[in-house]
Design an enzyme around this catalytic site. Structure first.
Site, mmCIF file in Angstrom:
data_model
loop_
_atom_site.group_PDB
_atom_site.id
_atom_site.type_symbol
_atom_site.label_atom_id
_atom_site.label_comp_id
_atom_site.label_asym_id
_atom_site.label_seq_id
_atom_site.Cartn_x
_atom_site.Cartn_y
_atom_site.Cartn_z
ATOM 1 N N GLU A 84 0.287 -1.859 -0.276
ATOM 2 C CA GLU A 84 -0.108 0.271 0.009
ATOM 3 C C GLU A 84 1.075 1.236 0.027
ATOM 4 O O GLU A 84 0.472 2.299 0.730
ATOM 5 C CB GLU A 84 -0.796 -0.063 1.397
ATOM 6 C CG GLU A 84 -1.626 -1.371 1.694
ATOM 7 C CD GLU A 84 -2.216 -1.516 2.935
ATOM 8 O OE1 GLU A 84 -1.963 -0.107 4.036
ATOM 9 O OE2 GLU A 84 -3.081 -1.495 3.106
ATOM 10 N N PRO A 85 1.535 1.637 -0.756
ATOM 11 C CA PRO A 85 2.871 2.922 -1.062
ATOM 12 C C PRO A 85 2.085 3.947 -1.228
ATOM 13 O O PRO A 85 0.837 3.695 -1.481
ATOM 14 C CB PRO A 85 2.632 2.203 -1.892
ATOM 15 C CG PRO A 85 2.835 1.512 -2.664
ATOM 16 C CD PRO A 85 2.066 0.491 -2.075
ATOM 17 N N ARG A 139 3.574 7.574 0.125
ATOM 18 C CA ARG A 139 4.575 8.290 -0.114
ATOM 19 C C ARG A 139 5.869 7.774 -1.604
ATOM 20 O O ARG A 139 5.726 8.917 -2.429
ATOM 21 C CB ARG A 139 5.379 8.822 1.101
ATOM 22 C CG ARG A 139 6.316 10.002 1.526
ATOM 23 C CD ARG A 139 6.656 9.667 2.302
ATOM 24 N NE ARG A 139 5.999 9.800 3.662
ATOM 25 C CZ ARG A 139 5.434 10.718 4.184
ATOM 26 N NH1 ARG A 139 5.810 11.503 4.138
ATOM 27 N NH2 ARG A 139 5.301 9.817 5.400
ATOM 28 N N CYS A 175 -1.716 33.922 9.993
ATOM 29 C CA CYS A 175 -1.542 34.278 11.286
ATOM 30 C C CYS A 175 -1.012 33.130 12.212
ATOM 31 O O CYS A 175 -1.777 33.432 13.448
ATOM 32 C CB CYS A 175 -2.489 35.334 11.708
ATOM 33 S SG CYS A 175 -2.662 36.707 10.711
ATOM 34 N N GLU A 176 -0.480 33.202 11.960
ATOM 35 C CA GLU A 176 0.377 31.303 12.927
ATOM 36 C C GLU A 176 2.061 32.431 13.147
ATOM 37 O O GLU A 176 2.889 32.170 12.263
ATOM 38 C CB GLU A 176 -0.215 30.214 12.800
ATOM 39 C CG GLU A 176 -1.342 29.916 12.522
ATOM 40 C CD GLU A 176 -1.850 29.472 13.116
ATOM 41 O OE1 GLU A 176 -0.968 28.851 14.404
ATOM 42 O OE2 GLU A 176 -3.035 28.869 13.882
ATOM 43 N N TYR A 209 0.557 13.833 0.762
ATOM 44 C CA TYR A 209 0.375 15.090 1.852
ATOM 45 C C TYR A 209 0.825 16.203 1.481
ATOM 46 O O TYR A 209 1.437 17.741 2.821
ATOM 47 C CB TYR A 209 0.994 14.324 3.460
ATOM 48 C CG TYR A 209 1.267 12.842 2.733
ATOM 49 C CD1 TYR A 209 -0.216 11.844 3.967
ATOM 50 C CD2 TYR A 209 2.336 11.623 2.645
ATOM 51 C CE1 TYR A 209 0.114 10.602 3.796
ATOM 52 C CE2 TYR A 209 1.584 10.942 2.866
ATOM 53 C CZ TYR A 209 0.569 9.344 3.680
ATOM 54 O OH TYR A 209 0.785 8.389 3.459
HETATM 55 N N1 LLP Z 1 -1.418 2.146 4.809
HETATM 56 C C1 LLP Z 1 -1.434 2.661 6.017
HETATM 57 C C2 LLP Z 1 -2.361 1.529 6.288
HETATM 58 C C3 LLP Z 1 -1.369 3.793 6.659
HETATM 59 O O1 LLP Z 1 -2.305 4.293 7.167
HETATM 60 C C4 LLP Z 1 -0.557 4.312 5.511
HETATM 61 C C5 LLP Z 1 -0.465 6.209 5.876
HETATM 62 C C6 LLP Z 1 -0.086 3.767 4.603
HETATM 63 C C7 LLP Z 1 -0.616 2.616 4.146
HETATM 64 C C8 LLP Z 1 0.421 4.740 3.302
HETATM 65 O O2 LLP Z 1 2.026 5.107 3.816
HETATM 66 P P1 LLP Z 1 2.673 6.003 2.793
HETATM 67 O O3 LLP Z 1 3.632 4.790 1.840
HETATM 68 O O4 LLP Z 1 2.234 6.917 2.243
HETATM 69 O O5 LLP Z 1 3.926 5.689 4.300
HETATM 70 N N2 LLP Z 1 0.206 12.919 6.872
HETATM 71 C C9 LLP Z 1 1.814 11.990 7.108
HETATM 72 C C10 LLP Z 1 1.460 10.721 6.888
HETATM 73 C C11 LLP Z 1 0.682 10.287 7.681
HETATM 74 C C12 LLP Z 1 0.493 8.792 7.029
HETATM 75 C C13 LLP Z 1 -0.332 7.699 7.211
HETATM 76 N N3 LLP Z 1 -0.348 6.676 6.770
HETATM 77 C C14 LLP Z 1 2.662 12.583 6.211
HETATM 78 O O6 LLP Z 1 2.526 13.649 5.893
HETATM 79 O O7 LLP Z 1 4.305 12.321 6.628
#
Ligand code: LLP
Length: 406
Positions: A261-262, A264, A330-331, A359
């Site tokens: 589940e990628p 990022r 304004c922060e 994100y």
């Molecule tokens: N699967 C599940 C169950 C997740 O909770 C997440 C991310 C992903 C897949 C995807 O993860 P990734 O491959 O994108 O790392 N807002 C934060 C990241 C929060 C991630 C939440 N879950 C940021 O800006 O770094």
């Protein structure tokens, strides 16, 4: 691809999100090919960038979608993702979301607690269907990432521990409204170390073996997302061949489809936030560059102290000096970068904020009544709008009806 940011800023204004679809597609292909030789399904984590065209770009490659709300499920369907490749995860789904997901016949609902399993069962019973489910197991492994994005420890709210998982699988197997087809773990995001993933994969694979031995026929081994990416440019990242190898090794001898589940990894470095310098300012010894993008456009620096490389589009003569790059909100917490060195800048100069494809826009808000940015996709040498800039009317649409007369 070489993107003409200046032209885009001129045509569409700033702040502007720009995505390189060729890069994103290539990232997908590289990961998919790492799993060659095994059955695999890549489900794009829609939360990282949920623009319909971004999802569609992956769907065209055969990608599925990992969704965390019924809204994301509907986005994925609209963008052309095959329902049988959609997973619905998340720690708190409402009955109406569960009902809709069942009616849409997606691949599986990923259950995160005993209480939720009972809800899924009762909704499925009411609809007279069998709900395909997976259970998110918390392997209690430290992923060694930022505490806000670490999810695989007992102290985090996600998943259930191994013993409870076992009991729930047996319960699901004996229920005629539940079909336990998958198992899931996700230990965190921006992972740069392979060992915790390997450890978690072994723990969960052992659980699958013991489940199979008692007749619970798991088919999907979902390893979550979390593959880390470069923000600074000198990070040591996970090698994808090794990543795939440790997973394949963990499930050796079992007939399972690997689900990954990628988010990022697919989108972060294919995205740029283009912003314009409004003013330069000095308070005492401190220099500030005030730009037209703010924490409402890109929250990561304010929320996680996350680093995003920022580069001026055209370098002016003169020595670089230290300054904060801040937005107009304004922060005091509204900054895109702190204490970075940059050559002299002038009003109207363009800056490119890198690694903003994940994100970025999805965490944007309308704070300070700021319309959200326009999004543009570049592909095969051409760029096109994939979300128009919001305007003031969009922002007040849902409120203005309720104004009281004199
Ligand atoms: N699967 C599940 C169950 C997740 O909770 C997440 C991310 C992903 C897949 C995807 O993860 P990734 O491959 O994108 O790392 N807002 C934060 C990241 C929060 C991630 C939440 N879950 C940021 O800006 O770094």
């Amino acid at each position: 691809m070489n993107i003409d940011f200046k032209k885009l800023a001129h045509e569409y204004g700033t702040p502007l999100y720009v995505y390189d679809f060729d890069y994103m597609r290539e990232q997908y292909r590289v990961l998919k090919s790492a799993f060659e030789g095994s059955k695999s399904l890549i489900v794009y984590a829609v939360k990282s960038n949920s623009n319909l065209s971004v999802i569609q770009n992956f769907a065209k490659e055969g990608s599925g979608a990992d969704c965390v709300s019924i809204g994301e499920v509907k986005r994925a369907l609209l963008a052309g993702v095959n329902p049988y490749k959609i997973i619905f995860s998340g720690v708190g789904k409402s009955d109406s979301e569960i009902e809709e997901a069942l009616k849409l016949k997606i691949l599986m609902i990923n259950v995160e607690s005993e209480a939720e399993l009972k809800h899924v069962e009762s909704v499925a019973k009411r609809l007279g269907v069998e709900a395909r489910i997976s259970i998110r197991v918390n392997p209690n492994v430290d992923p060694k990432t930022h505490p806000y994005i670490s999810t695989g420890l007992h102290e985090n709210k996600f998943g259930v521990d191994i013993d409870i998982a076992k009991r729930l699988y047996i319960y699901a197997k004996n229920s005629n409204a539940l079909d336990p087809v998958g198992i899931h773990f996700h230990i965190g995001s921006q992972l740069t170390k392979l060992e915790p993933i390997a450890e978690a994969a072994e723990i969960i694979a052992d659980l699958v073996r013991s489940l199979k031995a008692i007749g619970v026929d798991i088919k999907f081994f979902d390893v979550g997302g979390g593959i880390g990416v470069e923000y600074h440019g000198d990070e040591k990242l996970i090698d994808l061949e090794e990543y795939a190898t440790v997973i394949k090794k963990a499930i050796k001898g079992m007939d399972l489809t690997i689900v990954c589940e990628p988010g990022r990894y697919l989108t972060a470095n294919g995205g740029y936030l283009l912003t314009k310098v409004l003013y330069e300012k000095q308070n005492g010894d401190k220099y500030f560059t005030i730009v037209d993008a703010a924490m409402n456009d890109l929250l990561r620096p304010s929320l996680y102290n996350a680093y995003h490389k920022i580069e001026p589009l055209a370098k002016r003569e003169g020595e670089s000096f230290q300054r904060d790059i801040v937005g107009p909100i304004c922060e005091s917490g509204d900054f895109l970068a702190k204490d970075i060195k940059m050559p002299p800048l002038e009003s109207g100069d363009l800056l490119v904020v890198k690694s903003a494809g994940a994100y970025g826009f999805t965490m944007a808000s309308n704070y300070n009544t700021r319309p959200r940015a326009c999004e543009v996709a570049c592909e095969g040498g051409e760029c096109r709008v994939i979300r128009r800039r919001e305007n003031f009317e969009d922002l007040i649409e849902a409120e203005k009806l309720y104004l009281q007369g004199e």
